[in-house]
Enzyme design. Structure first.
Site, short mmCIF file in Angstrom:
data_model
loop_
_atom_site.label_atom_id
_atom_site.label_comp_id
_atom_site.label_asym_id
_atom_site.label_seq_id
_atom_site.Cartn_x
_atom_site.Cartn_y
_atom_site.Cartn_z
N GLU A 43 0.87 -1.24 -0.06
CA GLU A 43 0.21 0.15 -0.12
C GLU A 43 0.83 1.27 0.00
O GLU A 43 1.91 1.11 0.72
CB GLU A 43 -0.88 -0.11 1.16
CG GLU A 43 -1.66 1.06 1.47
CD GLU A 43 -2.81 1.22 2.77
OE1 GLU A 43 -2.51 0.60 3.56
OE2 GLU A 43 -4.13 1.56 2.24
N LYS A 114 -9.71 1.31 -2.72
CA LYS A 114 -10.17 1.16 -1.34
C LYS A 114 -11.55 1.46 -0.80
O LYS A 114 -11.84 2.75 -0.88
CB LYS A 114 -8.81 1.51 -0.67
CG LYS A 114 -8.92 0.94 0.78
CD LYS A 114 -7.85 1.61 1.73
CE LYS A 114 -7.53 0.82 2.94
NZ LYS A 114 -6.64 1.86 3.95
N CYS A 157 -5.30 -3.36 2.35
CA CYS A 157 -4.99 -3.13 3.73
C CYS A 157 -6.30 -3.25 4.77
O CYS A 157 -6.39 -4.32 5.30
CB CYS A 157 -4.49 -1.75 4.20
SG CYS A 157 -3.35 -1.39 5.71
O1 LIG Z 1 -0.78 6.35 6.19
C1 LIG Z 1 -0.27 6.29 4.55
O2 LIG Z 1 0.38 7.04 4.24
C2 LIG Z 1 -0.65 5.04 4.02
N1 LIG Z 1 -1.90 4.40 4.30
C3 LIG Z 1 -2.35 3.65 5.10
O3 LIG Z 1 -1.34 3.76 5.99
C4 LIG Z 1 -3.63 3.05 5.51
C5 LIG Z 1 -4.61 4.04 5.77
S1 LIG Z 1 -4.20 5.21 6.84
N2 LIG Z 1 -3.35 2.27 6.53
C6 LIG Z 1 -4.27 1.48 6.82
O4 LIG Z 1 -5.44 1.08 6.12
C7 LIG Z 1 -3.74 0.54 8.17
C8 LIG Z 1 -4.81 -0.45 8.76
C9 LIG Z 1 -4.30 -1.17 10.17
O5 LIG Z 1 -3.15 -0.68 10.28
C10 LIG Z 1 -5.29 -1.80 10.79
O6 LIG Z 1 -6.37 -2.38 10.18
O7 LIG Z 1 -5.11 -2.14 11.93
#
Ligand SMILES: O=C(O)CNC(=O)[C@H](CS)NC(=O)CCC(=O)C(=O)O
Length: 271
Positions: A43, A114, A157
């Protein structure tokens, strides 16, 4: 479908597009040298950073990332999942967190936006509001059928916590499910492996889970452990905590064997 090697790439993406593309290129090359025919990137592999920095550069991130994926697929003659990268949604000032699958000729064969956004206050004190810069996709992902690689399903993710999405993919005939991630270090230590194994076992599918690892920027720590899991739930390869790759065989006879030994998909009552 034939037997082949797949690789899940693990990297530490930072707020520097070209640095990330260089790191990704090195790891794709390593995977291909080891014989991988299907390679997945994590991701936000081309940019991890503060939301405002990502938005400020989004048009070049999208353009350069799409070009890069096509170039890599053609140069190395490999099918590549661009785990995810941001694509501007006209008129909103926000992006779709987008995953694309590119074939050997450089053609995009699947795209997924997503659906489930990570708006969570993690108990370690970090707050995530993905929806502040990302528009949620509204379409279930489709399954791409490759004569050689099998039915390939996409997801990203946080989606891993929503089993109905994977049931949809398996209903549509997925053999291999991609779950590229940037899981937080805090949730990852207790949830990552369990959730991935559950998705593999309950759908009797291979799971390929590329991952972010280490310190990406500021206080953003990701869990690592890019893995490939077989349809019985066995972890075939684990990239550990450093940048690198997890590589393993995707084997249709193993898939058939597990589906014979554990025919739970045939016993579905509620869909
Ligand atoms: O932040 C960024 O730059 C990249 N994008 C992400 O990291 C994304 C959205 S904030 N992360 C997740 O979906 C983590 C899920 C997770 O950790 C869980 O389900 O526990």
């Amino acid at each position: 479908m034939k037997s082949y090697l797949a690789a899940a790439i693990q990297m530490t993406s930072v707020p520097d597009l070209y640095k990330n593309l260089a790191q990704a290129e090195e790891l794709i090359e390593l995977a291909v040298r080891r014989g991988a025919e299907l390679v997945g990137l994590p991701e936000n592999f081309s940019f991890m950073g503060e939301e405002k920095d990502k938005l400020a550069q989004v048009e070049s991130i999208t353009r350069e990332t799409e070009q890069f994926l096509k170039k890599m697929a053609q140069r190395f003659q490999v099918t590549i999942l661009g785990g995810s990268f941001p694509v501007l949604v006209e008129g909103t000032g926000k992006v779709y967190n987008t995953s694309t699958l590119i074939d050997l000729s450089g053609l995009e064969i699947a795209r997924y936006q997503k659906v489930h956004l990570f708006d969570v206050n993690v108990p370690d004190g970090n707050t995530y509001r993905e929806s502040s810069t990302v528009v949620a996709g509204t379409q279930l992902p489709s399954v791409y059928f490759s004569e050689e690689l099998g039915g390939i399903g996409l997801s990203v993710c946080y989606d891993v916590r929503f089993p109905e999405l994977y049931r949809h993919l398996s209903n549509k005939g997925a053999d291999v499910m991609f779950i590229p991630a940037a899981f937080t270090a805090f949730t990852g230590k207790d949830h990552w492996q369990v959730l991935l194994q559950a998705r593999a076992i309950e759908n009797t599918c291979y799971v390929i889970a590329p991952a972010q690892t280490g310190t990406n920027y500021a206080r953003r720590q990701t869990h690592g452990h890019a893995v490939i899991i077989d349809p019985w739930g066995v972890i075939l390869a684990d990239a550990g905590e450093k940048p690198g790759i997890a590589i393993a065989e995707i084997n249709p006879s193993r898939l058939e064997q597990v589906r014979r030994q554990m025919p739970s998909l045939q016993h579905r009552v509620f869909g």
